[in-house]
Motif scaffolding. Structure first.
Motif, PDB file in Angstrom:
ATOM      1  N   PHE A 259      13.227  18.568  22.978  1.00 32.22           N
ATOM      2  CA  PHE A 259      12.427  18.217  24.158  1.00 32.22           C
ATOM      3  C   PHE A 259      11.098  17.695  23.628  1.00 32.22           C
ATOM      4  N   ILE A 260      10.874  16.380  23.768  1.00 33.77           N
ATOM      5  CA  ILE A 260       9.658  15.736  23.269  1.00 33.77           C
ATOM      6  C   ILE A 260       8.640  15.653  24.401  1.00 33.77           C
ATOM      7  N   ILE A 261       7.436  16.169  24.150  1.00 30.16           N
ATOM      8  CA  ILE A 261       6.382  16.157  25.167  1.00 30.16           C
ATOM      9  C   ILE A 261       5.165  15.430  24.602  1.00 30.16           C
ATOM     10  N   PHE A 262       4.828  14.309  25.218  1.00 31.07           N
ATOM     11  CA  PHE A 262       3.691  13.515  24.771  1.00 31.07           C
ATOM     12  C   PHE A 262       2.397  14.017  25.405  1.00 31.07           C
ATOM     13  N   LEU A 293       9.154  19.701  20.894  1.00 31.94           N
ATOM     14  CA  LEU A 293       8.228  18.928  20.071  1.00 31.94           C
ATOM     15  C   LEU A 293       7.059  18.505  20.950  1.00 31.94           C
ATOM     16  N   VAL A 294       5.859  18.952  20.588  1.00 29.08           N
ATOM     17  CA  VAL A 294       4.673  18.705  21.411  1.00 29.08           C
ATOM     18  C   VAL A 294       3.660  17.901  20.608  1.00 29.08           C
ATOM     19  N   HIS A 295       3.106  16.850  21.221  1.00 30.87           N
ATOM     20  CA  HIS A 295       2.098  16.049  20.536  1.00 30.87           C
ATOM     21  C   HIS A 295       0.931  16.948  20.126  1.00 30.87           C
ATOM     22  N   GLU A 296       0.409  16.690  18.939  1.00 29.94           N
ATOM     23  CA  GLU A 296      -0.612  17.577  18.375  1.00 29.94           C
ATOM     24  C   GLU A 296      -1.857  17.669  19.257  1.00 29.94           C
ATOM     25  N   ASN A 297      -2.159  16.646  20.044  1.00 31.67           N
ATOM     26  CA  ASN A 297      -3.342  16.698  20.918  1.00 31.67           C
ATOM     27  C   ASN A 297      -3.164  17.680  22.074  1.00 31.67           C
TER      28      ASN A 297
END
Length: 492
Positions: A259-262, A293-297
């Protein structure tokens, strides 16, 4: 009283007299004793299905006639929904609202395939254009024959409908083998088939273990197709068995879905879908988005909010109001999940919450919702399916890294992406190597859409028209229509 096998329209004890107990995972009590089928019972069930297909009326009925039975099954399921849902809770452990949703979907699946069965009667004949006008050719579709359907314990009655409904709609006959862990609603399905007077032998239900019932069903030479949902290891064994007699096979196996989260996503929306993607059905879901998976910001802010909401999840017996996380299905699965959590700790992942039995429960297979953060991509818990309420979370730097991490898996059942940028969602969706991709959500499943995976997550598709076609064979019928002699051997 022992719950019996359903073979050729009759209720029977196992010929050996063997039985096994069914355990309620909420309190570890025995809720039923069920006949344990042996190879000789499997042979009897297959023989009944074979006779019903070869000599019975079922394959010759019109689609509308088969649809009548399918709708009858759907109607009785709805009439008995409260009873069946509570039985599913006692057998499987899931919260009652989830079970009610499953049983309503089960009825809907039978209705959907009733519609497709009717539509077969109106389908136009498919004519093949040939380069030689002395011939005509057309294509017909016929039922594949006797189906051996083997289903798992996580969605017992719903998974039965995913196989039984399209197989019956196509004109096949079925031997259904439910998991020995959760056999009770499959027997209810047999009761309902009996009530609507489905012809004898069209649906047979055999309860028993994998080695004593599942393996003989997979090996049986009179079974034309095997339809299996379960683990990769067992699916591999089913596929090997099918290869012996060159049977058709469809496999819906495991997953480790990403699960990709921008960083432009709503934190609240992301948390909601993370929770639904991993804690629904106690995480005992093949498509569970267990790698986040979460964007580092966004990473630290999302983790804090996720922990806050996870702490609010009510754990308890599935029949208690407000419960959102029931017990795991049995002791074996409970111990497997605990061992996986222990391995994650040993590998150095950060255990943010959960990982143990809730203090309030001395009995039952309860486990706190578990979150690992900063999980290394080479670790076992990141790569392997845990099949429990355990989520692994990792940050990423950019889109390219997110897609690489998501696709770096031997599985390819499902994936999800969340962003307010529609173009990015479409771009990432196309690059994800999975049979199911969710955009700005996780886990919604519709009977109308195809279900199945890439890579080691399986072969073939269930649901939608694709599910029906997997139970049909394609036949070419070519006719010589010219008055002229062929003249190859006998010269005119």
């Amino acid at each position: 009283m022992v719950k019996q096998l359903y073979i050729n329209g009759e209720w029977r004890n196992a010929q050996s007299g063997h039985t096994f107990d069914v355990i309620n995972p909420a309190d570890e009590s025995v809720i039923a004793t069920v006949a344990a089928a042996q190879p000789e019972d499997v042979s009897a069930a297959v023989a009944a299905a074979r006779q019903a297909f070869d000599e019975g009326p079922w394959p010759q009925l019109s689609g509308a006639e088969r649809a009548h039975y399918l709708r009858g099954i759907a109607n009785v399921i709805r009439q008995r929904l409260p009873e069946i849902a509570r039985l599913e809770v006692a057998d499987n452990g899931k919260p009652l609202p989830e079970a009610e949703w499953d049983i309503e979907d089960t009825a809907g699946t039978f209705d959907f395939y009733a519609d497709l069965a009717e539509a077969m009667d109106q389908a136009e004949e498919e004519v093949v254009e040939l380069p030689d006008d002395r011939f005509t050719s057309r294509v017909e579709k016929e039922p594949v024959g006797v189906v051996g359907a083997i289903i798992p314990w996580n969605f017992p009655m719903l998974m039965a409908s995913w196989k039984v409904a399209p197989a019956l709609a196509a004109g096949c006959t079925v031997v259904l083998k439910p998991s020995e862990v959760t056999p009770l609603t499959a027997l209810i399905l047999a009761e309902i088939a009996d009530e609507v007077q489905l012809p004898a032998g069209v649906l047979n239900v055999i309860t028993g273990t994998g080695p004593e019932a599942g393996a003989p069903l997979s090996d049986h030479p009179d079974v034309d197709k095997l339809a299996f949902t379960g683990s990769v290891a067992t699916g591999s064994a089913v596929m090997q068995a099918a290869a012996k007699n060159i049977k058709a096979v469809s496999l819906e196996l495991g997953g480790k879905s990403p699960f990709i989260i921008f960083d432009d996503a709503s934190v609240d929306a992301a948390v909601e879908w993370i929770l639904f993607g991993i804690f629904w059905n106690q995480g005992e879901v093949c498509s569970a988005t267990s790698r986040v998976l979460v964007h580092e910001n966004l990473y630290e802010r999302l983790l804090a909010r996720l922990l806050e909401e996870t702490a609010k999840i009510t754990i308890g017996p599935g029949l208690e109001p407000g419960v959102l996380l029931g017990p795991l299905v049995n002791r074996t699965q409970y111990e497997k999940v605990l061992a996986a959590i222990g391995r994650g700790v040993e590998e150095g992942a950060t255990l943010l919450c959960g990982g143990k039995r809730p203090a309030a429960f001395a009995k039952g297979y309860y486990l706190e919702p578990t979150i690992f953060a900063d999980v290394d991509e080479s670790s076992w818990i990141w790569k392997e399916e845990i099949f429990g309420p355990v989520v692994c979370i990792k940050s990423f730097f950019d889109e390219a890294e997110a897609v690489r991490l998501a696709n770096d898996s031997r599985f390819g059942l499902a994936a999800a992406v969340m962003s307010n940028d529609k173009a990015r969602c479409q771009r990432v969706s196309r690059r994800l190597r999975a049979g199911i991709v969710w955009v700005n959500c996780s886990q919604p499943t519709f009977t109308q859409a195809p279900w199945g995976g890439f890579k080691q997550s399986g072969i073939g598709r269930e649901l939608g028209r694709w599910g029906l076609e997997s139970y049909r064979e394609v036949k070419q019928i070519t006719e010589y229509v010219s008055d002229e002699p062929w003249g190859w051997y006998l010269k005119p």
